[in-house]
Design a protein around this motif. Structure first.
Motif, PDB file in Angstrom:
ATOM      1  N   HIS A  37       4.305  11.204   4.597  1.00  0.00           N
ATOM      2  CA  HIS A  37       3.870  10.331   5.278  1.00  0.00           C
ATOM      3  C   HIS A  37       5.141   9.357   3.899  1.00  0.00           C
ATOM      4  CE1 HIS A  37       1.071   9.540   1.497  1.00  0.00           C
ATOM      5  NE2 HIS A  37       1.875   9.131   0.967  1.00  0.00           N
ATOM      6  N   HIS A  55       7.096   5.657   1.931  1.00  0.00           N
ATOM      7  CA  HIS A  55       6.801   4.689   1.375  1.00  0.00           C
ATOM      8  C   HIS A  55       8.370   4.134   1.155  1.00  0.00           C
ATOM      9  CE1 HIS A  55       2.657   5.020  -0.261  1.00  0.00           C
ATOM     10  NE2 HIS A  55       3.130   6.415   0.143  1.00  0.00           N
ATOM     11  N   HIS A  68       6.038  11.992   0.560  1.00  0.00           N
ATOM     12  CA  HIS A  68       5.000  12.697   0.012  1.00  0.00           C
ATOM     13  C   HIS A  68       4.535  13.629   0.946  1.00  0.00           C
ATOM     14  CE1 HIS A  68       4.377   9.149  -2.486  1.00  0.00           C
ATOM     15  NE2 HIS A  68       5.154   9.334  -3.551  1.00  0.00           N
ATOM     16  N   GLU A  75       8.109   4.929  -4.888  1.00  0.00           N
ATOM     17  CA  GLU A  75       7.510   4.150  -5.940  1.00  0.00           C
ATOM     18  C   GLU A  75       7.200   4.991  -7.076  1.00  0.00           C
ATOM     19  OE1 GLU A  75       3.266   6.083  -3.347  1.00  0.00           O
ATOM     20  OE2 GLU A  75       3.294   3.742  -3.738  1.00  0.00           O
ATOM     21  N   THR A 134      -1.691   6.404  -4.455  1.00  0.00           N
ATOM     22  CA  THR A 134      -1.117   5.318  -5.321  1.00  0.00           C
ATOM     23  C   THR A 134      -1.204   4.465  -4.196  1.00  0.00           C
ATOM     24  OG1 THR A 134       0.425   5.681  -3.223  1.00  0.00           O
ATOM     25  CG2 THR A 134       1.402   6.816  -5.728  1.00  0.00           C
TER      26      THR A 134
HETATM   27 ZN   LIG Z   1       1.861   8.184  -0.888  1.00  0.00          ZN
END
Ligand SMILES: [Zn+2]
Ligand SMILES: NS(=O)(=O)c1nc2c(F)c(F)c(F)c(F)c2s1
Length: 238
Positions: free
Chosen positions: A92, A94, A117, A104, A176
């Motif tokens: 996925h 961010h 990630h 992140e 996270t």
């Molecule tokens: Zn993530």
């Protein structure tokens, strides 16, 4: 959901329902390359994604997630800081609303436009992903920075999402997003991959809310800011 990235439910409030948010090995962190200790015992990471079998792609209200078949060791990450192979479960992203905020992890305060990630779990020691997700050596997440540039990238097998160099930083951290379990061995690649602004804009068309809801909330800024290092060591591959 009882958490999100807005003013009423964002990262600074997660500790109310998830006290571990103030724990001793939270992620992400700001990586300082100069203070990362080079560890010659850290070997290269090995990625075996050739037989990877994606099952679906979904908007889970927090990100866009691609799930994989994880009933055997066909897609694994091993080597580096890892004591055994970890199975690919999902990947996925961010990202930010615009510009270069969105990753992140940060590197000396520098953010990237997005962060991918690739989530893996220790199927040697644990029966299920759920069980591994709460164990200190249960998960290994490979973080890859996405840098905006004018280029295009074809539809992919995760293998072709990788940059040319697999040099990495590694440290012990957490999920996270809530439940924020402190179960992740983070492996963050130093070299970003390039994505075009067109691709970034496609992320931003995703919604936090359902299509039918009247308040259409554009999915953006779904990243947690860096967390205190609390004495942890960040190691660097050669
Ligand atoms: Zn993530
Ligand atoms: N952003 S992350 O640390 O890679 C990450 N968070 C989570 C999470 F909160 C979950 F509930 C979950 F089932 C995951 F597979 C991941 S993977």
């Amino acid at each position: 959901h009882d958490w999100g990235y807005g003013v009423e439910d964002g990262p600074s409030l997660w500790h109310q329902n998830y006290p571990i948010a103030k724990g001793s090995r939270q992620s992400p962190i700001d990586i300082l390359p100069q203070t990362a200790s080079h560890d010659p015992s850290l070997g290269p990471i090995a990625l075996k994604y050739d037989q990877c079998t994606s099952i679906n792609i979904a908007n889970n209200g927090h990100s866009v997630v691609v799930e994989f078949e994880d009933s055997d060791d066909r897609s694994v990450i091993q080597g580096g800081p890892l004591d055994n192979p970890y199975r690919l479960k999902q990947f996925h992203f961010h990202w930010g609303g615009k510009g270069c905020r969105g990753s992140e992890h940060t590197v000396e305060g520098h953010s990237y436009a997005s962060e991918l990630h690739l989530v893996h779990w220790n199927a040697v020691k644990y029966e299920t992903f759920g069980e591994a997700a709460t164990a200190p050596d249960g998960l290994a997440v490979l973080g890859i920075f996405l840098e905006g540039s004018v280029t295009d990238f074809k539809s992919f097998n995760p293998k072709c999402l990788l940059p040319s160099s697999l040099h990495y930083w590694t440290y012990l951290g957490s999920l996270t997003t809530p439940p924020l379990h402190e179960s992740v061995t983070w492996i963050v690649l130093k070299e970003p991959i390039a994505v075009s602004e067109k691709q970034m804009s496609k992320f931003r068309m995703l919604l936090f809310t359902g299509e039918e809801e009247d308040q259409r909330m554009r999915m953006e800024n779904n990243f947690r800011p860096p967390q205190p290092l609390k004495g942890r060591k960040v190691r660097s591959s050669n």
